[in-house]
Scaffold this motif. Structure first.
Motif, PDB file in Angstrom:
ATOM      1  N   ALA A  54     -23.799 -31.301 -26.320  1.00 22.07           N
ATOM      2  CA  ALA A  54     -23.738 -29.839 -26.222  1.00 22.07           C
ATOM      3  C   ALA A  54     -24.540 -29.185 -27.343  1.00 22.07           C
ATOM      4  CB  ALA A  54     -22.287 -29.381 -26.264  1.00 22.07           C
ATOM      5  N   GLN A  71     -19.794 -33.536 -27.550  1.00 17.15           N
ATOM      6  CA  GLN A  71     -20.087 -32.526 -28.563  1.00 17.15           C
ATOM      7  C   GLN A  71     -21.531 -32.641 -29.057  1.00 17.15           C
ATOM      8  OE1 GLN A  71     -16.990 -33.432 -31.359  1.00 17.15           O
ATOM      9  NE2 GLN A  71     -15.442 -32.234 -30.263  1.00 17.15           N
ATOM     10  N   GLN A  75     -17.871 -28.688 -18.164  1.00 12.19           N
ATOM     11  CA  GLN A  75     -18.036 -27.758 -19.277  1.00 12.19           C
ATOM     12  C   GLN A  75     -19.487 -27.802 -19.757  1.00 12.19           C
ATOM     13  OE1 GLN A  75     -15.520 -25.619 -20.350  1.00 12.19           O
ATOM     14  NE2 GLN A  75     -14.615 -26.488 -18.480  1.00 12.19           N
ATOM     15  N   GLY A  76     -20.183 -26.690 -19.653  1.00  7.25           N
ATOM     16  CA  GLY A  76     -21.597 -26.706 -20.011  1.00  7.25           C
ATOM     17  C   GLY A  76     -22.346 -27.676 -19.113  1.00  7.25           C
ATOM     18  N   GLU A 124     -10.209 -33.317 -18.021  1.00  4.78           N
ATOM     19  CA  GLU A 124      -9.870 -31.892 -17.936  1.00  4.78           C
ATOM     20  C   GLU A 124     -10.513 -31.092 -19.061  1.00  4.78           C
ATOM     21  OE1 GLU A 124      -5.624 -32.102 -17.864  1.00  4.78           O
ATOM     22  OE2 GLU A 124      -5.538 -32.400 -15.680  1.00  4.78           O
ATOM     23  N   ARG A 125     -10.761 -31.745 -20.194  1.00  3.22           N
ATOM     24  CA  ARG A 125     -11.379 -31.046 -21.321  1.00  3.22           C
ATOM     25  C   ARG A 125     -12.891 -30.897 -21.154  1.00  3.22           C
ATOM     26  NH1 ARG A 125      -8.718 -33.244 -25.018  1.00  3.22           N
ATOM     27  NH2 ARG A 125      -9.992 -34.916 -25.903  1.00  3.22           N
ATOM     28  N   TRP A 126     -13.547 -31.898 -20.548  1.00  2.00           N
ATOM     29  CA  TRP A 126     -14.995 -31.922 -20.592  1.00  2.00           C
ATOM     30  C   TRP A 126     -15.702 -31.765 -19.247  1.00  2.00           C
ATOM     31  CZ3 TRP A 126     -17.375 -30.996 -24.839  1.00  2.00           C
ATOM     32  CH2 TRP A 126     -16.816 -31.385 -26.055  1.00  2.00           C
ATOM     33  N   HIS A 127     -15.128 -32.226 -18.164  1.00  2.00           N
ATOM     34  CA  HIS A 127     -15.872 -32.259 -16.900  1.00  2.00           C
ATOM     35  C   HIS A 127     -16.262 -30.852 -16.448  1.00  2.00           C
ATOM     36  CE1 HIS A 127     -17.407 -33.776 -13.179  1.00  2.00           C
ATOM     37  NE2 HIS A 127     -16.564 -33.074 -12.454  1.00  2.00           N
ATOM     38  N   ASP A 146     -15.181 -37.379 -27.141  1.00  2.00           N
ATOM     39  CA  ASP A 146     -15.394 -36.048 -27.713  1.00  2.00           C
ATOM     40  C   ASP A 146     -16.706 -36.013 -28.495  1.00  2.00           C
ATOM     41  OD1 ASP A 146     -12.976 -35.074 -26.701  1.00  2.00           O
ATOM     42  OD2 ASP A 146     -11.859 -35.629 -28.510  1.00  2.00           O
TER      43      ASP A 146
END
Length: 430
Positions: free
Chosen positions: A149, A146, A191-192, A186-189, A142
């Motif tokens: 990003a 983060q 994303q942005g 699932e949380r990050w792949h 995370d």
């Protein structure tokens, strides 16, 4: 619509520079790059682009070289604080330095601090994308994504999985490796600008059950990357042979558990058997050359041109902190030196291609990053080719761009980074 026009020398690649650098390379001594809404919208002669886009704000870099931002295809952000630790062989080095440091990442605040520090150091050295192993702690993943990003950076990362031959506080299980990795994926792949990589550290620290669990996860999410280590040192290979007595070779410990594929990234790959080379080429996998690490830890000499001739994808990397520098310039210098020892020295164009286009293609994002061309994200590095007196005096006698560039590749450091742009935003200035 936000536009910005950059003027300077430009260096582009239109093909595989390892195969034919002369045909693949395009240099303009008076070039320009138009950035529009975070992407490269046009590249061409400065005179032409100034006429075509008269309203665009201009930054004139003079005779500095505008190129794609560097792409580091294999590193360990949790090892940032222990970079340049005094010499050990790989296994001793892990036990002495790496594992005690990685245990600190159970503290999310510490992970946040080091993730930000690593990315800022990378940007200061002209690197705009990094592919990192995190630690066993989900919070370390995370923190990595983060921090990236917040800076607008494209990065790759994944939870490092280990269920044996590691300290108790750095072990998970086959099930928790699967569950944690799936949740993070699932949380990050996607994303942005984040890409997830399923990450077994290497065969010695994963049981067959854990390898199979991660292979199953990759089969469920084949658009993810998978990163690990392969054939770094001869004593490591002997250890793998003892742990996996039924395996045909080191690569087979991955292949037998569903961890060999086109989107696989295999770090080091120095001491490969012919079957391993053939299988890596068959599936279109990438091997990642980590030259400063290979020399620092005494691992061996990577066969760049032999593996390229066999059809393997090849990326370039710092392998921080086994690698002794955050700089891809230093990595290119070490790549050249290892090539010399093998009798196959690389041309400056080939070195630059590996540090940008080659690494991006290894990560399956060719044309999107590491590329100075229309449609790519405007992740750019601007190199001062006379950043120190020693480099400047050599550059002064250069007959062409390659003689002008090569001293920076051999002797350059963060002082050579004139500017850095990430997604069309200027983030560092010399």
């Amino acid at each position: 619509m936000i536009e910005h026009l950059l003027l300077g020398q430009t260096l582009q690649f239109t093909g595989d520079a390892l195969a034919d650098w002369q045909a693949a390379t395009r240099h303009d001594s008076a070039g320009a790059v138009l950035i529009r809404d975070g992407r490269i919208s046009d590249v061409g002669p400065a005179e032409t682009l100034r006429r075509t886009y008269p309203q665009a704000p201009v930054t004139d870099y003079g005779d500095a070289l505008i190129c794609a931002g560097f792409v580091d295809a294999h590193m360990h952000y949790p090892q940032t604080t222990m970079i340049a630790s005094w010499g050990k062989r790989l296994i001793d080095w892990l036990n002495t330095y790496t594992f005690p440091e990685e245990a600190k990442f159970s503290d999310p605040a510490y992970a946040d601090m080091i993730a930000g520090r690593t990315l800022d150091l990378a940007l200061a050295h002209g690197t705009t994308t990094l592919t990192s192993f995190c630690t066993i702690h989900p919070a370390s993943v995370d923190a990595w994504f983060q921090a990236a990003a917040a800076r607008g950076m494209a990065v790759v990362g994944g939870k490092t999985c280990m269920d044996r031959n590691a300290p108790d506080d750095l072990r998970d299980t086959a099930q928790t490796a699967y569950d944690d990795s799936k949740g993070l994926l699932e949380r990050w792949h996607g994303q942005g600008r984040a890409t997830y990589a399923i990450t077994p550290r290497f065969s010695p620290t994963s049981t067959p059950d854990q390898m199979s669990a991660l292979g199953a996860l990759w089969a469920e999410h084949p658009d993810c990357l998978m990163q690990t280590h392969l054939s770094e040192q001869v004593d490591e290979i002997a250890w793998v042979r003892d742990l996996y007595p039924d395996a045909r070779d080191y690569l087979d410990t991955y292949e037998a558990h569903g961890l060999l594929g086109a989107r696989g990234l295999y770090g080091h790959a120095i001491h490969l058997e012919p079957r391993e080379i053939d299988r890596l080429a068959d599936v279109g996998a990438a091997v990642i050359h980590c030259p400063t690490s290979n020399t620092f830890i005494g691992s061996g000499l990577f066969d760049m041109m032999g593996l390229a001739s066999a059809g393997l994808r090849i990326g370039l990397a710092t392998d921080t902190g086994g690698g002794s520098s955050f700089s891809m310039l230093r990595v290119m210098a070490a790549t050249y030196e290892i090539g010399q020892l093998r009798g196959t020295p690389l041309h400056p164009a080939q070195l630059m291609w590996l540090a940008t286009e080659g690494s991006a293609q290894a990560l399956h994002v060719g044309g999107q990053i590491g590329h100075l061309g229309t449609g790519a994200m405007a992740d750019l590095c601007v190199l001062d080719l006379a950043s120190t007196p020693a480099i400047a005096q050599r550059r002064a006698s250069a007959d062409d761009i390659w003689e002008a560039l090569f001293p920076t590749l051999m002797m350059g450091d963060d002082r050579a980074i004139r500017d850095v742009w990430v997604a069309g935003r200027r983030v560092a200035a010399g």
